[in-house]
Design a protein around this motif. Structure first.
Motif, PDB file in Angstrom:
ATOM      1  N   UNK A  77       0.831  -1.208   0.000  1.00  0.00           N
ATOM      2  CA  UNK A  77       0.000   0.000   0.000  1.00  0.00           C
ATOM      3  C   UNK A  77       0.865   1.257   0.000  1.00  0.00           C
ATOM      4  N   UNK A  78       1.897   1.253   0.837  1.00  0.00           N
ATOM      5  CA  UNK A  78       2.762   2.422   0.953  1.00  0.00           C
ATOM      6  C   UNK A  78       3.423   2.764  -0.375  1.00  0.00           C
ATOM      7  N   UNK A  79       3.930   1.750  -1.057  1.00  0.00           N
ATOM      8  CA  UNK A  79       4.587   1.963  -2.343  1.00  0.00           C
ATOM      9  C   UNK A  79       3.599   2.505  -3.384  1.00  0.00           C
ATOM     10  N   UNK A  80       2.431   1.858  -3.485  1.00  0.00           N
ATOM     11  CA  UNK A  80       1.448   2.267  -4.483  1.00  0.00           C
ATOM     12  C   UNK A  80       0.888   3.661  -4.206  1.00  0.00           C
ATOM     13  N   UNK A  81       0.635   3.957  -2.925  1.00  0.00           N
ATOM     14  CA  UNK A  81       0.060   5.259  -2.602  1.00  0.00           C
ATOM     15  C   UNK A  81       1.056   6.390  -2.827  1.00  0.00           C
ATOM     16  N   UNK A  82       2.323   6.142  -2.601  1.00  0.00           N
ATOM     17  CA  UNK A  82       3.339   7.152  -2.897  1.00  0.00           C
ATOM     18  C   UNK A  82       3.307   7.496  -4.386  1.00  0.00           C
ATOM     19  N   UNK A  83       3.148   6.473  -5.235  1.00  0.00           N
ATOM     20  CA  UNK A  83       3.033   6.713  -6.674  1.00  0.00           C
ATOM     21  C   UNK A  83       1.740   7.444  -7.009  1.00  0.00           C
ATOM     22  N   UNK A  84       0.657   7.080  -6.315  1.00  0.00           N
ATOM     23  CA  UNK A  84      -0.633   7.727  -6.544  1.00  0.00           C
ATOM     24  C   UNK A  84      -0.554   9.217  -6.251  1.00  0.00           C
ATOM     25  N   UNK A  85       0.099   9.592  -5.156  1.00  0.00           N
ATOM     26  CA  UNK A  85       0.208  11.009  -4.791  1.00  0.00           C
ATOM     27  C   UNK A  85       0.982  11.792  -5.853  1.00  0.00           C
ATOM     28  N   UNK A  86       1.978  11.164  -6.439  1.00  0.00           N
ATOM     29  CA  UNK A  86       2.727  11.827  -7.514  1.00  0.00           C
ATOM     30  C   UNK A  86       1.854  11.984  -8.756  1.00  0.00           C
ATOM     31  N   UNK A  87       1.031  10.980  -9.038  1.00  0.00           N
ATOM     32  CA  UNK A  87       0.111  11.067 -10.184  1.00  0.00           C
ATOM     33  C   UNK A  87      -0.858  12.228 -10.026  1.00  0.00           C
ATOM     34  N   UNK A  88      -1.398  12.376  -8.816  1.00  0.00           N
ATOM     35  CA  UNK A  88      -2.371  13.442  -8.568  1.00  0.00           C
ATOM     36  C   UNK A  88      -1.751  14.815  -8.817  1.00  0.00           C
ATOM     37  N   UNK A 162      -6.961  10.021   0.558  1.00  0.00           N
ATOM     38  CA  UNK A 162      -6.644  11.179  -0.284  1.00  0.00           C
ATOM     39  C   UNK A 162      -6.679  12.517   0.452  1.00  0.00           C
ATOM     40  N   UNK A 163      -6.981  12.527   1.760  1.00  0.00           N
ATOM     41  CA  UNK A 163      -7.271  13.799   2.426  1.00  0.00           C
ATOM     42  C   UNK A 163      -6.087  14.756   2.475  1.00  0.00           C
ATOM     43  N   UNK A 164      -4.859  14.243   2.509  1.00  0.00           N
ATOM     44  CA  UNK A 164      -3.678  15.108   2.602  1.00  0.00           C
ATOM     45  C   UNK A 164      -2.860  15.101   1.316  1.00  0.00           C
ATOM     46  N   UNK A 165      -3.515  14.805   0.200  1.00  0.00           N
ATOM     47  CA  UNK A 165      -2.794  14.640  -1.055  1.00  0.00           C
ATOM     48  C   UNK A 165      -2.106  15.938  -1.502  1.00  0.00           C
ATOM     49  N   UNK A 166      -2.554  17.084  -0.997  1.00  0.00           N
ATOM     50  CA  UNK A 166      -1.948  18.361  -1.396  1.00  0.00           C
ATOM     51  C   UNK A 166      -0.728  18.732  -0.566  1.00  0.00           C
ATOM     52  N   UNK A 167      -0.440  17.956   0.488  1.00  0.00           N
ATOM     53  CA  UNK A 167       0.753  18.224   1.293  1.00  0.00           C
ATOM     54  C   UNK A 167       2.003  17.782   0.535  1.00  0.00           C
ATOM     55  N   UNK A 168       3.002  18.632   0.534  1.00  0.00           N
ATOM     56  CA  UNK A 168       4.269  18.303  -0.119  1.00  0.00           C
ATOM     57  C   UNK A 168       5.183  17.517   0.815  1.00  0.00           C
ATOM     58  N   UNK A 169       5.024  17.715   2.121  1.00  0.00           N
ATOM     59  CA  UNK A 169       5.900  17.078   3.093  1.00  0.00           C
ATOM     60  C   UNK A 169       5.109  16.819   4.374  1.00  0.00           C
ATOM     61  N   UNK A 170       5.620  15.975   5.268  1.00  0.00           N
ATOM     62  CA  UNK A 170       4.914  15.696   6.526  1.00  0.00           C
ATOM     63  C   UNK A 170       4.716  16.967   7.340  1.00  0.00           C
ATOM     64  N   UNK A 178      -5.861  26.204   9.808  1.00  0.00           N
ATOM     65  CA  UNK A 178      -6.118  27.138   8.720  1.00  0.00           C
ATOM     66  C   UNK A 178      -5.177  26.943   7.540  1.00  0.00           C
ATOM     67  N   UNK A 179      -4.418  25.860   7.523  1.00  0.00           N
ATOM     68  CA  UNK A 179      -3.617  25.521   6.363  1.00  0.00           C
ATOM     69  C   UNK A 179      -4.560  25.273   5.184  1.00  0.00           C
ATOM     70  N   UNK A 180      -4.159  25.706   4.000  1.00  0.00           N
ATOM     71  CA  UNK A 180      -5.071  25.671   2.841  1.00  0.00           C
ATOM     72  C   UNK A 180      -5.093  24.340   2.102  1.00  0.00           C
ATOM     73  N   UNK A 181      -4.411  23.299   2.616  1.00  0.00           N
ATOM     74  CA  UNK A 181      -4.338  22.064   1.852  1.00  0.00           C
ATOM     75  C   UNK A 181      -5.690  21.391   1.578  1.00  0.00           C
ATOM     76  N   UNK A 182      -6.730  21.543   2.442  1.00  0.00           N
ATOM     77  CA  UNK A 182      -8.014  20.929   2.069  1.00  0.00           C
ATOM     78  C   UNK A 182      -8.592  21.505   0.776  1.00  0.00           C
ATOM     79  N   UNK A 183      -8.452  22.832   0.581  1.00  0.00           N
ATOM     80  CA  UNK A 183      -8.940  23.463  -0.646  1.00  0.00           C
ATOM     81  C   UNK A 183      -8.101  23.019  -1.843  1.00  0.00           C
ATOM     82  N   UNK A 184      -6.773  22.992  -1.652  1.00  0.00           N
ATOM     83  CA  UNK A 184      -5.880  22.576  -2.736  1.00  0.00           C
ATOM     84  C   UNK A 184      -6.162  21.137  -3.151  1.00  0.00           C
ATOM     85  N   UNK A 185      -6.354  20.264  -2.162  1.00  0.00           N
ATOM     86  CA  UNK A 185      -6.613  18.849  -2.461  1.00  0.00           C
ATOM     87  C   UNK A 185      -7.921  18.687  -3.229  1.00  0.00           C
TER      88      UNK A 185
END
Length: 330
Positions: A77-88, A162-170, A178-185
């Motif tokens: 799962x970890x490997x595939x999801x890392x690729x998925x986040x890059x695809x998004x 998918x909830x944190x897909x807009x985060x670039x880093x942990x 108030x971080x804008x990542x929910x809107x970006x995602x």
């Protein structure tokens, strides 16, 4: 047990595990059981002592307990999801693959649900994927407790993945709502989901607060989509206990206390109740001192909020043994 430490790494307050002799003779410089002071360390260095036997209590960790998601599935799962986040990020998303991963998490949690063991991976090389998996596991546990059917559970877990897909880093963002990542995602995913879909709405609103002081629309109470109310608790718990996010990680016990103390403020009290009924006041992995003097680790929840504790290689039902938890060891 005793570990041997370079004297340069020894700190005041540590306990000497064995008598320490002068290297040039048979004179005891400091006795077993002594609590080291700065002067002791200085003296020992001057007498040529380079390593010290230091007593440490053997502390069990949650690595002794099988994780909720077994490592083979977790790694895939970890490997595939890392690729998925890059695809998004490049505008693509294989929705069928995400649905498959959601179903895999749901199947595993359903298999183990009645065991009442929540033991999560807290640090690895792919922290954003790890957080997505863990949030999916916690969300599905809450969803099952609320009586969701498989189709609804599947959508909830997809939202968690998918909830944190807009985060670039942990990011340890539990306080910074108030971080804008929910809107970006939501913007990144809207071409793959209908804008009124439960998945997008939960991602958009997972940083709303039950008291109406959240982000981005200051929604209050049950006007917040139910998936988002679940996701906010799952997201918060894993964010707090994560060892690979910046800042101090909470113990599982401290994280549960944080969620309970913010019930009705950040979080929906009804959903908090379902979560706590499953994980208990002392979650899996909590190290405790018992009234009989033993130290152990909580394995799972038994009836009500009573934990099953492993101490000295034995599993203890503390009610039957007529003992109690004296304190938590952080």
């Amino acid at each position: 047990m005793i570990i041997w430490k370079n004297i340069e790494l020894v700190e005041p307050g540590e306990i000497v595990g064995e008598d320490v002799y002068d290297p040039s003779g048979f004179i005891i410089l400091i006795k077993e059981g002594s609590v080291l002071k700065e002067g002791d360390i200085y003296l020992l260095k001057n007498r040529g002592v380079s390593i010290l036997p230091i007593y440490v209590e053997e502390v069990l960790t949650s690595e002794d307990i099988e994780p909720t998601i077994d490592m083979e599935l977790y790694d895939n799962l970890s490997k595939d999801l890392s690729n998925t986040f890059e695809e998004v990020k490049s505008g693509e998303l294989n929705v069928k693959k995400v649905v498959k991963h959601s179903e895999e998490i749901m199947k595993k949690v359903l298999e183990k649900y009645n065991e009442k063991i929540l033991n999560l991976i807290r640090k690895d090389q792919k922290p954003l994927a790890r957080h997505a998996i863990n949030t999916g596991v916690i969300s599905s546990i809450i969803g099952i407790s609320l009586g969701f059917d498989d189709e609804t559970l599947n959508k909830l877990i997809i939202s968690a993945i998918l909830h944190d897909v807009a985060h670039e880093k942990p990011v340890r963002d539990i306080i910074e709502y108030y971080d804008t990542h929910p809107i970006k995602a939501t913007g990144m995913l809207r071409k793959h989901f209908n804008m009124n879909d439960d998945v997008l709405l939960s991602i958009l609103h997972h940083h709303e607060r039950f008291d109406g002081k959240g982000y981005p629309r200051n929604l209050k109470g049950t006007s917040i989509p139910v998936f988002a109310r679940i996701l906010s608790i799952a997201d918060a718990y894993d964010t707090l206990i994560s060892k690979d996010f910046p800042g101090k990680a909470f113990s599982p016990y401290e994280a549960v206390k944080f969620i309970i103390s913010n019930s009705g403020k950040m979080f929906d009290p009804n959903i908090v109740s379902k979560f706590v009924q499953y994980v208990g006041i002392y979650p899996t992995g909590t190290v405790v001192e018992l009234s009989n003097g033993e130290r152990g680790i909580v394995v799972k929840v038994l009836s009500g909020l009573i934990p099953l504790v492993k101490a000295n290689g034995k599993l203890l039902d503390i009610v039957k043994e007529k003992i109690y938890i004296k304190k938590v060891i952080n």
